[in-house]
Design a protein around this motif. Sequence first.
Motif, PDB file in Angstrom:
ATOM      1  N   HIS A 163       0.838  -1.201   0.000  1.00 32.71           N
ATOM      2  CA  HIS A 163       0.000   0.000   0.000  1.00 32.71           C
ATOM      3  C   HIS A 163       0.876   1.256   0.000  1.00 32.71           C
ATOM      4  O   HIS A 163       0.663   2.172  -0.800  1.00 32.71           O
ATOM      5  CB  HIS A 163      -0.919  -0.025   1.231  1.00 32.71           C
ATOM      6  CG  HIS A 163      -1.773   1.190   1.377  1.00 32.71           C
ATOM      7  ND1 HIS A 163      -3.067   1.243   0.908  1.00 32.71           N
ATOM      8  CD2 HIS A 163      -1.515   2.407   1.916  1.00 32.71           C
ATOM      9  CE1 HIS A 163      -3.566   2.443   1.162  1.00 32.71           C
ATOM     10  NE2 HIS A 163      -2.650   3.170   1.776  1.00 32.71           N
ATOM     11  N   HIS A 207       1.584   4.262  -3.161  1.00 34.20           N
ATOM     12  CA  HIS A 207       1.327   5.710  -3.116  1.00 34.20           C
ATOM     13  C   HIS A 207       2.276   6.475  -4.043  1.00 34.20           C
ATOM     14  O   HIS A 207       1.934   7.528  -4.564  1.00 34.20           O
ATOM     15  CB  HIS A 207       1.516   6.245  -1.692  1.00 34.20           C
ATOM     16  CG  HIS A 207       0.261   6.196  -0.865  1.00 34.20           C
ATOM     17  ND1 HIS A 207      -0.869   6.897  -1.199  1.00 34.20           N
ATOM     18  CD2 HIS A 207      -0.033   5.538   0.286  1.00 34.20           C
ATOM     19  CE1 HIS A 207      -1.812   6.676  -0.291  1.00 34.20           C
ATOM     20  NE2 HIS A 207      -1.337   5.843   0.623  1.00 34.20           N
ATOM     21  N   GLU A 258      -5.518   7.549  -1.700  1.00 34.24           N
ATOM     22  CA  GLU A 258      -5.747   6.310  -0.943  1.00 34.24           C
ATOM     23  C   GLU A 258      -6.430   5.266  -1.826  1.00 34.24           C
ATOM     24  O   GLU A 258      -6.221   4.067  -1.664  1.00 34.24           O
ATOM     25  CB  GLU A 258      -6.593   6.585   0.304  1.00 34.24           C
ATOM     26  CG  GLU A 258      -5.886   7.443   1.352  1.00 34.24           C
ATOM     27  CD  GLU A 258      -4.569   6.852   1.858  1.00 34.24           C
ATOM     28  OE1 GLU A 258      -4.326   5.650   1.663  1.00 34.24           O
ATOM     29  OE2 GLU A 258      -3.779   7.619   2.443  1.00 34.24           O
TER      30      GLU A 258
HETATM   31 ZN   LIG Z   1      -2.394   5.183   2.258  1.00 40.02          ZN
END
Ligand SMILES: [Zn+2]
Length: 305
Positions: free
Chosen positions: A114, A118, A133
């Motif tokens: 994750h 980004h 997100e």
């Molecule tokens: Zn995040």
Amino acid sequence: MLTPAFGWTTPVANATVLFDEGKRELEVDISELFPEQSRAQISQWIEHLAHSLTLVYGHWPRERWAIDVEPVSGSIDDPIPWAQVHREKIDRVAFYVLSSASADTLKHEWTGYHEVAHLLLPYRGWGDTWFSEGLASYYQNLLQARVGVLSEEQMWQKLYDGFARGKADDRFDGQTLLSVNQQMREKGGYMRVYWSGAWYFFAADISLRAKSNGAYSMDNALKQLNSCCAAQSLSVAEIIAHLDASTDQEMFSELYQKVYQSRKMPPYASLFAQLGIEIKNGQVSLVADGANARRRREFLSSTAL
Ligand SMILES: [Zn+2]
């Protein structure tokens, strides 16, 4: 020889530098507070994680970036209790990790994927959290499947479960995503915000693949965005304008209008159906044959390599 685009500090004594195939540099700084054996496990994990990020368009998003790992205490059920991306002179991902965690345990944690996902957006974080997100929540699953820690079925199940969590987070249904996003830090609604964002990129990815008969996907769109704009600080509106320009259509802005004004988690069953994924009692079931199944399998490797 690489020409530094900005100041570059001399790596501290315990930092090591990894290179991707294009000789881009990742400075890895694992705290000396970890026992030596833990440092070896963590560095194996970081190499794996950094490799997973090359499975989008072949190279890391920046010429130079950094990962710092610091020890933290806590329960082994949550081996990476905290992580954060800092968009500074160079992009830096900070992980706080239990020293008892093995490389294998860390490789099976979604948090690492994750955070590195980004970096695929040249976004420096003001407003529109759902967008950054959303991309990270979507791509964390693609990266895990591509690097071999999730099976195809597990990947789709994780995505489905995420969308279902977004739908179940219904306290603010009736309010637009934009307004839920603006109040998220005070009032909550994180799952609705994150997974509406993931929906945006999933829907965009399906659309790009459908229009190009599988030749072009979010991987290519992110690659083009990276080559034009990696060093810039762009707003979400500017990123979307670039994405539309590079794909010669208005799909990204149209979906943007749709999602930020959405008053509940957007519907996702029809997206899964287009990929030969049936849902029975909350479980995904993958159709084995046919054009939809072929399209679905194409998500497991990059179309931009
Ligand atoms: Zn995040």
